[in-house]
Design a protein around this motif. Structure first.
Motif, PDB file in Angstrom:
ATOM      1  N   VAL A  36      -6.108  11.316  59.771  1.00 27.87           N
ATOM      2  CA  VAL A  36      -4.661  11.101  59.740  1.00 27.87           C
ATOM      3  C   VAL A  36      -4.317   9.951  60.682  1.00 27.87           C
ATOM      4  O   VAL A  36      -4.881   9.847  61.774  1.00 27.87           O
TER       5      VAL A  36
ATOM      6  N   ALA B 118       0.565   7.554  58.528  1.00 31.05           N
ATOM      7  CA  ALA B 118       0.493   8.601  57.506  1.00 31.05           C
ATOM      8  C   ALA B 118       1.379   9.787  57.878  1.00 31.05           C
ATOM      9  O   ALA B 118       1.954  10.448  57.000  1.00 31.05           O
TER      10      ALA B 118
ATOM     11  N   ALA C 139       4.729   8.831  56.952  1.00 30.26           N
ATOM     12  CA  ALA C 139       4.796   8.854  55.484  1.00 30.26           C
ATOM     13  C   ALA C 139       4.971  10.282  54.977  1.00 30.26           C
ATOM     14  O   ALA C 139       5.706  10.525  54.011  1.00 30.26           O
ATOM     15  N   MET C 140       4.286  11.236  55.622  1.00 33.85           N
ATOM     16  CA  MET C 140       4.440  12.633  55.208  1.00 33.85           C
ATOM     17  C   MET C 140       5.863  13.123  55.484  1.00 33.85           C
ATOM     18  O   MET C 140       6.433  13.880  54.691  1.00 33.85           O
TER      19      MET C 140
ATOM     20  N   ARG D 292       8.065  11.601  52.783  1.00 34.11           N
ATOM     21  CA  ARG D 292       7.951  12.297  51.505  1.00 34.11           C
ATOM     22  C   ARG D 292       8.675  13.650  51.554  1.00 34.11           C
ATOM     23  O   ARG D 292       9.347  14.051  50.605  1.00 34.11           O
ATOM     24  N   SER D 293       8.552  14.330  52.661  1.00 28.55           N
ATOM     25  CA  SER D 293       9.238  15.609  52.817  1.00 28.55           C
ATOM     26  C   SER D 293      10.750  15.417  52.741  1.00 28.55           C
ATOM     27  O   SER D 293      11.463  16.206  52.103  1.00 28.55           O
TER      28      SER D 293
ATOM     29  N   HIS E 229      11.764  14.621  49.184  1.00 29.75           N
ATOM     30  CA  HIS E 229      11.666  15.838  48.371  1.00 29.75           C
ATOM     31  C   HIS E 229      12.816  16.796  48.684  1.00 29.75           C
ATOM     32  O   HIS E 229      13.439  17.362  47.778  1.00 29.75           O
TER      33      HIS E 229
ATOM     34  N   ALA F  34       0.757   3.538  53.445  1.00 30.35           N
ATOM     35  CA  ALA F  34       0.476   4.980  53.414  1.00 30.35           C
ATOM     36  C   ALA F  34       1.570   5.564  52.511  1.00 30.35           C
ATOM     37  O   ALA F  34       2.626   5.951  52.992  1.00 30.35           O
ATOM     38  N   ALA F  35       1.301   5.550  51.222  1.00 22.53           N
ATOM     39  CA  ALA F  35       2.314   5.954  50.253  1.00 22.53           C
ATOM     40  C   ALA F  35       2.914   7.309  50.645  1.00 22.53           C
ATOM     41  O   ALA F  35       2.153   8.215  50.986  1.00 22.53           O
ATOM     42  N   PRO F  36       4.259   7.417  50.644  1.00 23.61           N
ATOM     43  CA  PRO F  36       5.243   6.498  50.067  1.00 23.61           C
ATOM     44  C   PRO F  36       5.668   5.325  50.949  1.00 23.61           C
ATOM     45  O   PRO F  36       6.574   4.591  50.567  1.00 23.61           O
TER      46      PRO F  36
ATOM     47  N   LEU G 157       1.870  17.709  64.580  1.00 21.69           N
ATOM     48  CA  LEU G 157       3.051  17.727  63.709  1.00 21.69           C
ATOM     49  C   LEU G 157       3.147  19.019  62.911  1.00 21.69           C
ATOM     50  O   LEU G 157       4.224  19.589  62.738  1.00 21.69           O
TER      51      LEU G 157
ATOM     52  N   LEU H 245       9.685  20.297  59.981  1.00 16.39           N
ATOM     53  CA  LEU H 245       9.095  18.960  60.075  1.00 16.39           C
ATOM     54  C   LEU H 245      10.143  17.863  60.218  1.00 16.39           C
ATOM     55  O   LEU H 245       9.861  16.788  60.726  1.00 16.39           O
TER      56      LEU H 245
ATOM     57  N   THR I  79       3.521  18.721  52.471  1.00 16.34           N
ATOM     58  CA  THR I  79       3.796  17.294  52.283  1.00 16.34           C
ATOM     59  C   THR I  79       2.466  16.558  52.354  1.00 16.34           C
ATOM     60  O   THR I  79       1.466  17.117  52.813  1.00 16.34           O
ATOM     61  N   TYR I  80       2.447  15.320  51.883  1.00 16.07           N
ATOM     62  CA  TYR I  80       1.192  14.566  51.868  1.00 16.07           C
ATOM     63  C   TYR I  80       1.479  13.072  51.876  1.00 16.07           C
ATOM     64  O   TYR I  80       2.605  12.635  51.618  1.00 16.07           O
ATOM     65  N   ALA I  81       0.452  12.294  52.180  1.00 16.94           N
ATOM     66  CA  ALA I  81       0.547  10.827  52.145  1.00 16.94           C
ATOM     67  C   ALA I  81      -0.801  10.274  51.724  1.00 16.94           C
ATOM     68  O   ALA I  81      -1.834  10.926  51.903  1.00 16.94           O
ATOM     69  N   VAL I  82      -0.777   9.086  51.170  1.00 16.73           N
ATOM     70  CA  VAL I  82      -2.003   8.424  50.731  1.00 16.73           C
ATOM     71  C   VAL I  82      -2.309   7.301  51.719  1.00 16.73           C
ATOM     72  O   VAL I  82      -1.506   6.377  51.875  1.00 16.73           O
ATOM     73  N   VAL I  83      -3.439   7.388  52.399  1.00 12.87           N
ATOM     74  CA  VAL I  83      -3.762   6.435  53.457  1.00 12.87           C
ATOM     75  C   VAL I  83      -4.520   5.239  52.878  1.00 12.87           C
ATOM     76  O   VAL I  83      -5.639   5.389  52.387  1.00 12.87           O
TER      77      VAL I  83
ATOM     78  N   VAL J 150      -3.996  12.651  52.841  1.00 13.79           N
ATOM     79  CA  VAL J 150      -3.860  13.615  53.934  1.00 13.79           C
ATOM     80  C   VAL J 150      -2.638  14.486  53.652  1.00 13.79           C
ATOM     81  O   VAL J 150      -1.696  14.043  52.992  1.00 13.79           O
TER      82      VAL J 150
ATOM     83  N   MET K  23       4.142  18.368  45.373  1.00 13.67           N
ATOM     84  CA  MET K  23       4.634  19.169  46.489  1.00 13.67           C
ATOM     85  C   MET K  23       4.574  20.643  46.073  1.00 13.67           C
ATOM     86  O   MET K  23       4.991  20.998  44.971  1.00 13.67           O
TER      87      MET K  23
END
Lengths: 380, 124
Positions: free
Chosen positions: A138, A142, A145-146, A149-150, A153, A197-199, A242, A248, B50-54, B69, B94
């Motif tokens: 991680v 990232a 990024a998480m 995304r949260s 969402h 680190a998408a998104p 985290l 979060l 939740t997740y992310a693409v590194v 991750v 998700m």
């Protein structure tokens, strides 16, 4: 406790300084902050996050002090990840307010360009939990990024909701001669940028760079010019990992340090004229504004789309370009923020908020395990 | 080598061993070392919070890039940060149900260690 003032400021450009060491950069910024000062220096505090990991040098402070001809002075190197700068300002404010010393020179310095990206990412990841986060690959980016995304969402938002923050940062950074990036971007470019680190895309990720900033903190205001006082100063901490947070999307340490600093300063939310935040990504600024109570949960992004974050808005931020355009000085950021806010309150900033009297600086380690908040006030 | 650094986490990394409070039944991961806690192996089942693409990895993870991750809410309550595996980034959703698997995390070189640990994959 006695009042504490800003008696001098200095900074280098934020860039890839191939020809300079961390000590060189610190010397350049500190010399500006001390220019014309004839009083004594009780202590030198040096804020830095990554010198031990990337520069083969720990305990920077004595080297910086000696370079300034201050052999023998009390020194302290302060490491608190990305909150190191704010932590150093806090410690200096305490020492001067308590009457232990009359003046402290605070120097923030970061030197990151000597290594390639992967090592820099690994060094940045030192601020997270080594066994339960960093081991698994991680990165701090990232983690943001998480959170992004949260947020998307939870509130049914697209990435375009975040664009106004980097667009504002770049628009302001154009005017800052010290900024790393001095070009404007727009929402279309934001949307089409490559993923980091998408998104999170490239135009929503700050760049770490080399640079230094210095602030002379004193019991005595400067003889000429605006009188700028550190009216509030507070640090709060939270769980490093985290995933251990109950919610979060709640930056609790931001809220705690904000509330303490505001109470000390005796100012209300509406009194703050200008903000500098740890804003490497839009989501960081959005969650910070929500944690500070400038927007309800899920509505912080509207501060961007409504224009509130622009220089003429109600919560102007990233006036010198923020982490995105000016560049991210990591452990030195909290010192640089004080330099930039001092210029705002002096009325001498490159992108000036009209008649700014109260400024707020907030810097954090990683995603907010340590947060320092400072309130600067221009006295009448 | 850093042998001890990794060896002491073996129960957590290989069988997701945390702890459970003897009175309240509250499950912790990583283990809570307080009094009245007993070792407890989690089921390894959970969902993606939740997740992310590194795409910009840190040292030691370059070969895996891009990788996913995530923060996973385990069914026993604790949350965990881990990589997702055996799934393309476009297929992750998700709330997706996932289960723990043991995978190679890092090869620390000719004189070093092969480090194994948990990752999570969509429930088979």
């Amino acid at each position: 406790m006695r009042p504490v003032y800003i008696a001098g400021i200095g900074q280098t450009s934020i860039a890839e300084h191939w020809d300079k060491t961390a000590q060189d950069l610190a010397h350049d910024a500190a010399s500006q902050a001390l220019h014309g000062y004839t009083g004594s220096i009780g202590a030198v505090y040096v804020a830095n996050a990554l010198s031990a990991a990337l520069g083969n040098q720990s305990n920077l402070a004595p080297a910086v002090a000696a370079g300034l001809g201050l052999r023998g002075v009390e020194t302290l190197t302060i490491e608190a990840g990305g909150a190191a700068g704010g932590m150093a300002i806090r410690q200096a404010q305490l020492a001067v307010a308590a009457g232990v010393v009359d003046a402290v020179l605070v120097v923030g310095v970061e030197k990151v360009s000597d290594v390639l990206d992967e090592r820099r990412e690994a060094a940045l990841a030192l601020s997270m939990d080594a066994d339960w986060e960093a081991f698994h690959g991680v990165t701090v980016t990232a983690q943001w990024a998480m959170l992004m995304r949260s947020y998307m969402h939870s509130y049914a938002l697209g990435a375009q909701a975040f664009a106004p923050f980097p667009v504002n940062a770049h628009a302001n950074g154009v005017h800052n001669k010290h900024a790393l990036y001095r070009f404007a971007i727009n929402a279309d470019k934001y949307q089409s940028a490559a993923a980091v680190a998408a998104p999170l895309g490239l135009l929503d990720c700050s760049t770490e760079a080399d640079g230094a900033a210095a602030v002379l903190i004193s019991a005595t205001p400067p003889v000429a010019g605006a009188v700028i006082r550190i009216a509030g100063s507070a640090v709060a901490s939270d769980t490093v990992a985290l995933h251990a947070w109950a919610d979060l999307l709640q930056l609790d340490a931001v809220r705690w340090s904000f509330e303490r600093a505001m109470a000390q300063a005796g100012v209300e939310r509406s009194d703050v004229d200008v903000f500098e935040l740890t804003d490497p990504h839009a989501i960081a600024a959005i969650l910070a504004f929500e944690a500070m109570g400038y927007a309800a949960a899920g509505t912080g992004h509207l501060l961007g789309s409504s224009g509130a974050i622009r220089p003429d808005g109600s919560t102007p931020v990233a006036l010198a370009g923020g982490c995105k355009a000016r560049g991210n000085l990591l452990g030195a950021l909290g010192v640089l923020q004080i330099v930039e806010l001092t210029q705002q309150l002096q009325g001498s900033a490159p992108t000036q908020v009209a008649d700014a009297r109260v400024g707020l600086a907030q810097c954090m380690s990683g995603i907010g395990s340590t947060v320092a908040t400072h309130i600067l006030v221009r006295d009448a | 080598m850093e042998l001890a650094r990794h060896w002491r986490q073996r129960n957590a990394r290989y069988r997701l061993e945390g702890s459970r409070h003897r009175t309240t039944g509250t499950v912790s991961f990583p283990a809570d070392h307080g009094t009245d806690e007993e070792p407890f192996c989690l089921s390894g089942r959970g969902s993606v919070l939740t997740y992310a693409v590194v795409h910009a990895p840190s040292t030691g993870h370059e070969a895996e890039s891009p990788y996913i991750v995530a923060i996973i809410a385990l069914v026993e309550g604790p949350r965990i940060t881990a990589q997702l595996t055996d799934v393309a980034s476009g297929e992750v959703t998700m709330g997706m149900q996932v289960e723990m698997v043991t995978r190679l995390m890092a090869d620390t070189g000719p004189d070093g260690l092969l480090l194994y640990a948990y990752k999570f994959r969509p429930v088979l």
